[in-house]
Scaffold this active site. Sequence first.
Site, PDB file in Angstrom:
ATOM      1  N   VAL A   1     -15.332 -14.549   7.877  1.00 48.76           N
ATOM      2  CA  VAL A   1     -13.836 -14.965   7.752  1.00 48.76           C
ATOM      3  C   VAL A   1     -12.981 -13.808   8.589  1.00 48.76           C
ATOM      4  CG1 VAL A   1     -11.941 -15.368   5.972  1.00 48.76           C
ATOM      5  CG2 VAL A   1     -14.498 -15.530   5.332  1.00 48.76           C
TER       6      VAL A   1
ATOM      7  N   TYR B   1     -25.637  -4.219   3.681  1.00 42.38           N
ATOM      8  CA  TYR B   1     -24.503  -4.865   3.342  1.00 42.38           C
ATOM      9  C   TYR B   1     -25.163  -6.259   2.703  1.00 42.38           C
ATOM     10  CZ  TYR B   1     -20.621  -8.343   3.763  1.00 42.38           C
ATOM     11  OH  TYR B   1     -19.611  -9.445   3.508  1.00 42.38           O
TER      12      TYR B   1
HETATM   13  N1  LIG Z   1     -14.542 -11.052   6.142  1.00 40.19           N
HETATM   14  C1  LIG Z   1     -15.821 -11.701   6.224  1.00 40.19           C
HETATM   15  O1  LIG Z   1     -16.364 -12.401   7.272  1.00 40.19           O
HETATM   16  C2  LIG Z   1     -16.396 -12.046   4.798  1.00 40.19           C
HETATM   17  C3  LIG Z   1     -16.180 -11.206   3.724  1.00 40.19           C
HETATM   18  N2  LIG Z   1     -16.689 -11.184   2.560  1.00 40.19           N
HETATM   19  C4  LIG Z   1     -16.611 -10.386   1.476  1.00 40.19           C
HETATM   20  O2  LIG Z   1     -15.286 -10.737   0.901  1.00 40.19           O
HETATM   21  C5  LIG Z   1     -14.777  -9.525   0.240  1.00 40.19           C
HETATM   22  C6  LIG Z   1     -13.234  -9.195   0.913  1.00 40.19           C
HETATM   23  O3  LIG Z   1     -13.622  -8.862   2.355  1.00 40.19           O
HETATM   24  P1  LIG Z   1     -12.467  -9.032   3.516  1.00 40.19           P
HETATM   25  O4  LIG Z   1     -11.256  -9.503   2.861  1.00 40.19           O
HETATM   26  O5  LIG Z   1     -12.815  -9.747   4.705  1.00 40.19           O
HETATM   27  O6  LIG Z   1     -12.194  -7.229   3.746  1.00 40.19           O
HETATM   28  P2  LIG Z   1     -10.896  -6.557   3.941  1.00 40.19           P
HETATM   29  O7  LIG Z   1     -11.397  -5.210   4.527  1.00 40.19           O
HETATM   30  O8  LIG Z   1      -9.932  -7.349   4.741  1.00 40.19           O
HETATM   31  O9  LIG Z   1     -10.254  -6.309   2.595  1.00 40.19           O
HETATM   32  C7  LIG Z   1     -11.076  -5.468   1.565  1.00 40.19           C
HETATM   33  C8  LIG Z   1      -9.989  -4.956   0.747  1.00 40.19           C
HETATM   34  O10 LIG Z   1     -10.564  -4.114  -0.232  1.00 40.19           O
HETATM   35  C9  LIG Z   1     -10.230  -2.860  -0.593  1.00 40.19           C
HETATM   36  N3  LIG Z   1     -11.233  -2.010  -0.983  1.00 40.19           N
HETATM   37  C10 LIG Z   1     -12.300  -1.536  -0.036  1.00 40.19           C
HETATM   38  N4  LIG Z   1     -13.029  -0.480  -0.869  1.00 40.19           N
HETATM   39  C11 LIG Z   1     -12.381  -0.396  -1.996  1.00 40.19           C
HETATM   40  C12 LIG Z   1     -12.463   0.322  -3.353  1.00 40.19           C
HETATM   41  N5  LIG Z   1     -13.798   1.258  -3.035  1.00 40.19           N
HETATM   42  N6  LIG Z   1     -11.888   0.331  -4.047  1.00 40.19           N
HETATM   43  C13 LIG Z   1     -10.655  -0.812  -4.250  1.00 40.19           C
HETATM   44  N7  LIG Z   1     -10.428  -1.549  -3.102  1.00 40.19           N
HETATM   45  C14 LIG Z   1     -10.972  -1.307  -2.032  1.00 40.19           C
HETATM   46  C15 LIG Z   1      -9.635  -2.647   0.902  1.00 40.19           C
HETATM   47  O11 LIG Z   1      -8.633  -1.505   1.079  1.00 40.19           O
HETATM   48  C16 LIG Z   1      -8.931  -3.686   1.358  1.00 40.19           C
HETATM   49  O12 LIG Z   1      -7.794  -3.914   0.972  1.00 40.19           O
HETATM   50  C17 LIG Z   1     -15.754  -8.310   0.457  1.00 40.19           C
HETATM   51  O13 LIG Z   1     -16.402  -8.275  -0.496  1.00 40.19           O
HETATM   52  C18 LIG Z   1     -16.644  -9.017   1.738  1.00 40.19           C
HETATM   53  O14 LIG Z   1     -17.787  -8.415   1.656  1.00 40.19           O
HETATM   54  C19 LIG Z   1     -17.819 -12.236   2.148  1.00 40.19           C
HETATM   55  C20 LIG Z   1     -18.016 -13.079   3.380  1.00 40.19           C
HETATM   56  C21 LIG Z   1     -17.261 -12.916   4.719  1.00 40.19           C
HETATM   57  C1  LIG Z   2     -20.278  -8.463  13.952  1.00 37.03           C
HETATM   58  C2  LIG Z   2     -21.088  -7.692  12.831  1.00 37.03           C
HETATM   59  C3  LIG Z   2     -21.134  -8.549  11.665  1.00 37.03           C
HETATM   60  O1  LIG Z   2     -21.951  -9.348  11.653  1.00 37.03           O
HETATM   61  C4  LIG Z   2     -20.162  -8.398  10.500  1.00 37.03           C
HETATM   62  C5  LIG Z   2     -20.353  -9.228   9.509  1.00 37.03           C
HETATM   63  C6  LIG Z   2     -19.288  -8.980   8.393  1.00 37.03           C
HETATM   64  C7  LIG Z   2     -18.896  -9.666   7.163  1.00 37.03           C
HETATM   65  C8  LIG Z   2     -19.050 -10.914   7.023  1.00 37.03           C
HETATM   66  C9  LIG Z   2     -20.275 -11.376   6.041  1.00 37.03           C
HETATM   67  O2  LIG Z   2     -20.163 -11.210   4.884  1.00 37.03           O
HETATM   68  C10 LIG Z   2     -20.715 -12.663   6.555  1.00 37.03           C
HETATM   69  C11 LIG Z   2     -22.035 -12.842   6.735  1.00 37.03           C
HETATM   70  C12 LIG Z   2     -22.363 -14.306   7.118  1.00 37.03           C
HETATM   71  C13 LIG Z   2     -23.737 -14.586   7.248  1.00 37.03           C
HETATM   72  C14 LIG Z   2     -24.039 -15.933   7.674  1.00 37.03           C
HETATM   73  C15 LIG Z   2     -25.083 -16.436   7.720  1.00 37.03           C
HETATM   74  C16 LIG Z   2     -26.215 -15.504   7.218  1.00 37.03           C
HETATM   75  O3  LIG Z   2     -27.155 -16.417   6.525  1.00 37.03           O
HETATM   76  C17 LIG Z   2     -26.931 -14.798   8.113  1.00 37.03           C
HETATM   77  C18 LIG Z   2     -27.698 -15.794   9.013  1.00 37.03           C
HETATM   78  C19 LIG Z   2     -28.271 -14.800  10.014  1.00 37.03           C
HETATM   79  C20 LIG Z   2     -29.330 -15.571  11.092  1.00 37.03           C
HETATM   80  O4  LIG Z   2     -29.268 -16.651  11.036  1.00 37.03           O
HETATM   81  O5  LIG Z   2     -29.854 -14.961  11.875  1.00 37.03           O
END
Ligand SMILES: NC(=O)C1=CN([C@@H]2O[C@H](COP(=O)(O)OP(=O)(O)OC[C@H]3O[C@@H](n4cnc5c(N)ncnc54)[C@H](O)[C@@H]3O)[C@@H](O)[C@H]2O)C=CC1
Ligand SMILES: CCC(=O)/C=C/C=C\C[C@@H](O)/C=C/C=C/C=C\[C@@H](O)CCCC(=O)O
Length: 295
Positions: free
Chosen positions: A211, A176
Amino acid sequence: MRYRCPVTSDREEHKCDRCDRCLSVMDLKDKVAVVTGAAQGLGRSFVEILLKNGSKVALIDVNKSLGDELKSTLDQEYGRDRTEFFTADVTSEEDLKGALEKIVKTFGRIDILCNNAGIINEKHWEKTIAVNLGGVVRGTYLALEHMKKENGGNGGVIINISSMAGLGPLPVAPIYTATKHGVVGFSRAMAAVSKLADYGVRINILCPWFVKTSLLSSLNSEDYIERFLPLKAMSETMIQKHGCLEADVVAKAFLVLVKDESKNGDALMIDPEGAVFISFPQKAKDLPSTPVNLE
Ligand SMILES: NC(=O)C1=CN([C@@H]2O[C@H](COP(=O)(O)OP(=O)(O)OC[C@H]3O[C@@H](n4cnc5c(N)ncnc54)[C@H](O)[C@@H]3O)[C@@H](O)[C@H]2O)C=CC1
Ligand SMILES: CCC(=O)/C=C/C=C\C[C@@H](O)/C=C/C=C/C=C\[C@@H](O)CCCC(=O)O
């Protein structure tokens, strides 16, 4: 009521660095936006803030039931003509190409694209690469065919959703992390291409902290994290210490990247302390470094 600059309190033409008059601000009224992964989580919040700012929004998601449900909800609040939902998998060229063609046929143009769809799956890591990086590349390339001025497009802006894991390693999810670093590198390079080729399209990156969405809450099983599950506690400690963001707060940061026409190739990081633009060195040589004697 007469305009008053919130920064300088001026009511006349003036120069400041934050108000809509002085910043070149994109007017979102009746613009056409496309959001992938729109059916829930951050994607839904991006859809809603765009609708609230007067845009029409095409929702793309692989989850048909969730997408249909959201379309029905949005019809109630904004009217049936402000959104359309298209079922598509961003890993499929045929799906995404077809969806974007239908969107242009329906709405006449594309001004804004948010490549948001993303997953975490360290077990089926090839799929994670296909969605998180492949989907962003595919969405960017396909949308540029409709948006770039040389093709008769109106220009616009593309926002690619990375993560703070795109700026620093997230040990529990190395694949990821790699995909999100890839989104940053690809987007910065494509922003430079767009400027050099005068596409008229800005390409920016959003890097959120954790988030509260289903993506985060679904990571309690080995199915997603597999061999790195023992490291999950590190993330949980970070979340306990610093908290989690709400999706609607992240959407405000997203809107800054959409509206500020001075931003191209820029990465906006947001965590519980606030939002900051990341300053990247111009060249790799400018990175902090320590010389090594190879003699
Ligand atoms: N939730 C978090 O902590 C964070 C999320 N992100 C990024 O934000 C974006 C959205 O994430 P969330 O809203 O948290 O996820 P989520 O799982 O709540 O929503 C993701 C959506 O994308 C859709 N999706 C997944 N694979 C797909 C595909 N192949 N084609 C079309 N749609 C697809 C799913 O059906 C879902 O509706 C992602 O790129 C994630 O990596 C970034 C930082 C933090
Ligand atoms: C619980 C499993 C997990 O970590 C899931 C994360 C899922 C998605 C969120 C991702 O996009 C958020 C990442 C946030 C990262 C925050 C800080 C980074 O700089 C990593 C710092 C790691 C460290 O300080 O050791």
